[in-house]
Design a protein around this motif. Sequence first.
Motif, mmCIF file in Angstrom:
data_model
loop_
_atom_site.group_PDB
_atom_site.id
_atom_site.type_symbol
_atom_site.label_atom_id
_atom_site.label_comp_id
_atom_site.label_asym_id
_atom_site.label_seq_id
_atom_site.Cartn_x
_atom_site.Cartn_y
_atom_site.Cartn_z
ATOM 1 N N TRP A 223 0.820 -1.216 0.000
ATOM 2 C CA TRP A 223 0.000 0.000 0.000
ATOM 3 C C TRP A 223 0.851 1.263 0.000
ATOM 4 O O TRP A 223 0.525 2.240 -0.691
ATOM 5 N N SER A 224 1.942 1.282 0.739
ATOM 6 C CA SER A 224 2.731 2.521 0.817
ATOM 7 C C SER A 224 3.434 2.820 -0.503
ATOM 8 O O SER A 224 3.490 3.984 -0.939
ATOM 9 N N ASP A 225 3.958 1.793 -1.166
ATOM 10 C CA ASP A 225 4.593 2.043 -2.465
ATOM 11 C C ASP A 225 3.556 2.395 -3.524
ATOM 12 O O ASP A 225 3.834 3.186 -4.441
ATOM 13 N N PHE A 226 2.363 1.829 -3.398
ATOM 14 C CA PHE A 226 1.265 2.226 -4.288
ATOM 15 C C PHE A 226 0.968 3.705 -4.093
ATOM 16 O O PHE A 226 0.815 4.469 -5.058
ATOM 17 N N ALA A 227 0.920 4.143 -2.840
ATOM 18 C CA ALA A 227 0.665 5.556 -2.547
ATOM 19 C C ALA A 227 1.767 6.443 -3.117
ATOM 20 O O ALA A 227 1.489 7.510 -3.682
ATOM 21 N N ARG A 228 3.014 6.015 -2.976
ATOM 22 C CA ARG A 228 4.120 6.818 -3.518
ATOM 23 C C ARG A 228 3.987 6.986 -5.023
ATOM 24 O O ARG A 228 4.210 8.074 -5.570
ATOM 25 N N HIS A 229 3.660 5.886 -5.690
ATOM 26 C CA HIS A 229 3.519 5.971 -7.144
ATOM 27 C C HIS A 229 2.399 6.926 -7.535
ATOM 28 O O HIS A 229 2.548 7.730 -8.463
ATOM 29 N N ILE A 230 1.276 6.838 -6.828
ATOM 30 C CA ILE A 230 0.144 7.730 -7.103
ATOM 31 C C ILE A 230 0.568 9.185 -6.960
ATOM 32 O O ILE A 230 0.307 10.018 -7.841
ATOM 33 N N LEU A 231 1.238 9.496 -5.860
ATOM 34 C CA LEU A 231 1.568 10.898 -5.573
ATOM 35 C C LEU A 231 2.713 11.411 -6.437
ATOM 36 O O LEU A 231 2.706 12.579 -6.844
ATOM 37 N N ASP A 232 3.682 10.561 -6.754
ATOM 38 C CA ASP A 232 4.744 10.987 -7.670
ATOM 39 C C ASP A 232 4.173 11.260 -9.057
ATOM 40 O O ASP A 232 4.585 12.214 -9.738
#
Length: 302
Positions: A223-232
Amino acid sequence: MRLVVTGRDGQVAASLLEAGQGNAGLEVVAIGRPELDLTRPQTVIDAIAVAKPDIVVSAAAYTAVDQAEDEPDLAFAVNATGAGKVAEAAARLGVPVIHLSTDYVFDGSAPGAYVETDATAPLGVYGASKLAGEQAVAAANPRHLILRTAWVYSPFGRNFVKTMLRLAADRDEISVVADQWGNPTCALDIADAILHAAAMLRRDNSFTAFGIYHLAGTDETNWSDFARHILDTSRVFGGPWARVRDIATMDYPTKARRPANSRLSSAKFASTFGWNAPDWRRSADKVVRRLVVGETKQALTA
């Protein structure tokens, strides 16, 4: 082909309606409350009969995972009894049903991606109600495709992508669970896969490979890497951005337990229907761009 989908506001229903626009030879009709109410079985039978489907897509569901712990009767009425009635309605008309299910039928303890024959063991009421729904659908209509999916997001409704963009607009740092793994799955891709499978069912009157299939985005993440990808990705398009801080599941307690491993193997679906989901990053990029560039900030909360 006339595709009748239960639920008007869900992510898959909205994606199917969009896919049907301007698509010659395809008519997508969404039906929901009050005409079709999964807690009132006779409305289900009547509404689907009136809609005259070639294929029924059973997408409406009770999806409040935590609230289900306090409302088990309602969760089972919608996800089990109601889903069974949708399949029964399709069977009465002599048409197949495509039913949406979930990774929550598993407990998340497997070391790798789940396949369709793995033992089910839901951790909470929501998963148990969806598993009961699979069983009700299979019992009511032998011509069924049960599609288990996971981590669904889209430009529509409430979902993780829209939540991350909304939170990033208001804060500098977001804490996100890093020890739950899965396959982010775009509802637009689910709709494409459903249409692909439905077309095969319409073409092949001798189709016999009915049953359970897994349908999820290609490749895995947490979930956290998914969030990073979304925000980047959002930042690239001029949208909101925030730092993501990894936390453990135990640091974010919820009423219902979540599977630590929600990874699903979609190899069986790919082999049977000749369709593979795109890499989850590519689909996520398209949705983020659409939300950031093509919609107002207010739309992110819809």
